[in-house]
Structure formats: C-alpha cells, structure tokens
Design a protein around this motif. Sequence first.
Motif, mmCIF file in Angstrom:
data_model
loop_
_atom_site.group_PDB
_atom_site.id
_atom_site.type_symbol
_atom_site.label_atom_id
_atom_site.label_comp_id
_atom_site.label_asym_id
_atom_site.label_seq_id
_atom_site.Cartn_x
_atom_site.Cartn_y
_atom_site.Cartn_z
ATOM 1 N N TYR A 17 50.440 39.432 51.039
ATOM 2 C CA TYR A 17 49.197 40.139 50.345
ATOM 3 C C TYR A 17 48.171 39.244 50.909
ATOM 4 C CZ TYR A 17 45.195 40.805 47.179
ATOM 5 O OH TYR A 17 44.221 41.661 46.700
ATOM 6 N N TYR A 24 36.381 38.407 53.094
ATOM 7 C CA TYR A 24 35.785 38.780 51.546
ATOM 8 C C TYR A 24 34.270 38.176 53.138
ATOM 9 C CZ TYR A 24 38.368 40.601 48.103
ATOM 10 O OH TYR A 24 39.125 40.875 47.369
ATOM 11 N N ASP A 64 45.342 36.139 35.811
ATOM 12 C CA ASP A 64 45.808 37.034 36.542
ATOM 13 C C ASP A 64 47.009 37.383 35.640
ATOM 14 O OD1 ASP A 64 45.874 38.554 40.157
ATOM 15 O OD2 ASP A 64 47.800 38.790 38.524
ATOM 16 N N MET A 69 51.390 36.119 42.076
ATOM 17 C CA MET A 69 50.213 35.661 42.570
ATOM 18 C C MET A 69 49.561 34.632 42.066
ATOM 19 S SD MET A 69 50.502 38.412 44.154
ATOM 20 C CE MET A 69 48.813 39.043 44.813
ATOM 21 N N ALA A 103 37.570 40.044 42.346
ATOM 22 C CA ALA A 103 37.286 40.345 43.589
ATOM 23 C C ALA A 103 38.941 41.614 43.834
ATOM 24 C CB ALA A 103 37.569 39.385 44.302
ATOM 25 N N MET A 105 39.686 43.808 41.782
ATOM 26 C CA MET A 105 41.067 43.575 40.729
ATOM 27 C C MET A 105 40.324 45.097 39.506
ATOM 28 S SD MET A 105 38.691 42.571 38.132
ATOM 29 C CE MET A 105 40.742 41.798 36.745
HETATM 30 C C1 LIG Z 1 44.280 43.629 44.734
HETATM 31 S S1 LIG Z 1 44.605 42.512 43.703
HETATM 32 C C2 LIG Z 1 43.108 41.394 43.953
HETATM 33 C C3 LIG Z 1 43.519 39.857 43.639
HETATM 34 C C4 LIG Z 1 42.718 38.832 44.414
HETATM 35 N N1 LIG Z 1 41.499 39.554 43.496
HETATM 36 C C5 LIG Z 1 42.053 39.518 46.183
HETATM 37 O O1 LIG Z 1 40.961 39.686 45.918
HETATM 38 O O2 LIG Z 1 42.717 39.523 46.977
HETATM 39 C C6 LIG Z 1 44.615 42.613 41.981
HETATM 40 C C7 LIG Z 1 45.481 41.667 41.574
HETATM 41 O O3 LIG Z 1 45.043 41.943 39.797
HETATM 42 C C8 LIG Z 1 45.744 41.834 39.177
HETATM 43 N N2 LIG Z 1 46.117 42.368 38.337
HETATM 44 C C9 LIG Z 1 46.481 43.773 37.617
HETATM 45 N N3 LIG Z 1 46.044 44.219 36.565
HETATM 46 C C10 LIG Z 1 45.507 43.043 35.518
HETATM 47 C C11 LIG Z 1 44.898 43.370 34.260
HETATM 48 N N4 LIG Z 1 44.986 43.841 33.917
HETATM 49 N N5 LIG Z 1 44.502 41.944 34.187
HETATM 50 C C12 LIG Z 1 44.754 40.675 34.921
HETATM 51 N N6 LIG Z 1 44.737 41.082 36.355
HETATM 52 C C13 LIG Z 1 45.434 41.890 36.844
HETATM 53 C C14 LIG Z 1 47.974 41.944 39.972
HETATM 54 O O4 LIG Z 1 48.212 41.009 39.282
HETATM 55 C C15 LIG Z 1 47.463 41.820 41.416
HETATM 56 O O5 LIG Z 1 46.843 40.628 41.485
#
Ligand SMILES: C[S@@+](CC[C@H](N)C(=O)[O-])C[C@H]1O[C@@H](n2cnc3c(N)ncnc32)[C@H](O)[C@@H]1O
Length: 242
Positions: A17, A24, A64, A69, A103, A105
């Motif tokens: 990851y 961005y 998170d 992560m 971001a 998420m």
């Molecule tokens: C696609 S990743 C994005 C990570 C980072 N923001 C980036 O831009 O690379 C999605 C993240 O959201 C977190 N996530 C998923 N569901 C969530 C929730 N309900 N509350 C908080 N974090 C969550 C996951 O653990 C993951 O780290």
Amino acid sequence: MSHPGSPTAFEALVDVYDAARPRYPAALYDALPDLSGRVLELGAGTGIATRELAQRAGFLVSTDLGPKMLGRLHELSPDVPVAVCRSEALPFADGSFDVVCGAQMWHWVDRAVAIPEVVRVLRPGGVLALWWNEVDADGLPWWDAQQDRLEAGNPRYRRGYRAYDYGAELAPHVRDVQTWSTSWQRELDWPTYEQWLRSKSYVQALDDVEASVAAERASLAEAFPDGRIVEPFRVSLWKATT
Ligand SMILES: C[S@@+](CC[C@H](N)C(=O)[O-])C[C@H]1O[C@@H](n2cnc3c(N)ncnc32)[C@H](O)[C@@H]1O
C-alpha cells in the motif's frame, strides 16, 4: 452503495500500500481549506496524505481503524499524534477541530453515522474535506480490458463503484458544499504497478489473485512496450462547511 472489498483487508497490505498507492498532486493540497488551525485526519492509512498535511497543518491528529496501517504512519511521521478509531465513533469533544480531512476513505464508512459524528467534532464554520484519486482512463483499451477482467472475477466489483454524489448526501447536514477536481498522471514500472494492484482490496477478494496479476502483466507489457506505464488520474475534492 456496497463496497467490493473488506475495510480491514488493508491491514495485511501495509508494505504494498505505502509503496505503490498513487500520491495526491500538489494542486490538491493547495485546494484544501485553511489548515493553519486544528486538523483531524480520518482513515489516514499509512500516512500518504498525512506526510503532506503535517507540513501544512497547525495541529494534526491522524486516525484509522487499522492499527497496522496507523503503525506504519507512526513510524514515518512520529511527530503526528494518532488514535485507532472508527470515523463513526471519534474520541474527541464537540467542536474540537477546524478541519476534518479524509483521503480515499469516506466510501468505507457508515456515512449515516459518520456524517453527524464529523459535524459534532467540527466547530461551527469548520470544514470537512474529502478527496479521491480515480484512474481516469475510460476508453483506453488496457484499462477497459482490466476492468472487464475485474468485474468478471469479483461479482461485487463494478468499475466506477466510488462514483457517488457525496455532496448531495452531505448537503442536509452542513451549510455549504463545494467541489473541485483536476487531472494528473504518473508514470510507473511494472513492479510498482504490481504492488498497486495487490494493494487493492477488490483484487485481494478475487478467487485467483495470481492469475489476475499475470493477465495484467501481459496486457500492460503489450500496451506499454517500453515498460513505462502511464496512468492518468482525476482527483476530486468535496468541501463541506458546517
Ligand atoms: C484506501 S485507504 C486510504 C488511506 C489513506 N488515507 C490514503 O490516502 O492512502 C482507506 C483507509 O480507511 C480505513 N478505514 C476503513 N473504514 C474505516 C472506518 N470506518 N473508520 C476509519 N477508518 C477506516 C482503512 O483502514 C484504510 O486505512
């Protein structure tokens, strides 16, 4: 809108990851609201956006639901305070933040719960800023073929599954919603593209991940014979003011 992967799938994907996810563009950070006050980051992952936000924010806290992560984020940005929590249940007092950022998420959260929760922790006049990178390659044969294969391999995956009017959903809860977007692209080699593929929760959900990776390798070798894969993106931002 159902999601084609599991929100905790990222916990096993920390290395790929962080190595291969698209960053961005600088224009995105320029389009964010004033970050000089108290900033909360949701779903911060390994800290790809955190590392940029930390340079711009007065005070930043990153959160998170995934401890692994967030552990990587802490290794790379040890000065940023972190909290393992869901965006639906934030361990912060009412009105604690000027800006809340997320971001790539917000599509993961239970938004019926998370919207009022974020509005609660924002001060009146505070801003929720949400953004996503999307590969912007519809019509390019290599991309269309990849999407066909992914849809065939994961019945829960649909191209464009993140296409959703987040603004309309936020509007009843806030005073104003603004949108912004721009195009950008990156160039990468196959080993990095392979990591990027493997970091996608809906690729991990395929029956045969190895066959899928092999098919993409052959397809991209044909589309980009010099080995430099050009990947076009559109980054879109929603800004909701309470
Ligand atoms: C696609 S990743 C994005 C990570 C980072 N923001 C980036 O831009 O690379 C999605 C993240 O959201 C977190 N996530 C998923 N569901 C969530 C929730 N309900 N509350 C908080 N974090 C969550 C996951 O653990 C993951 O780290």
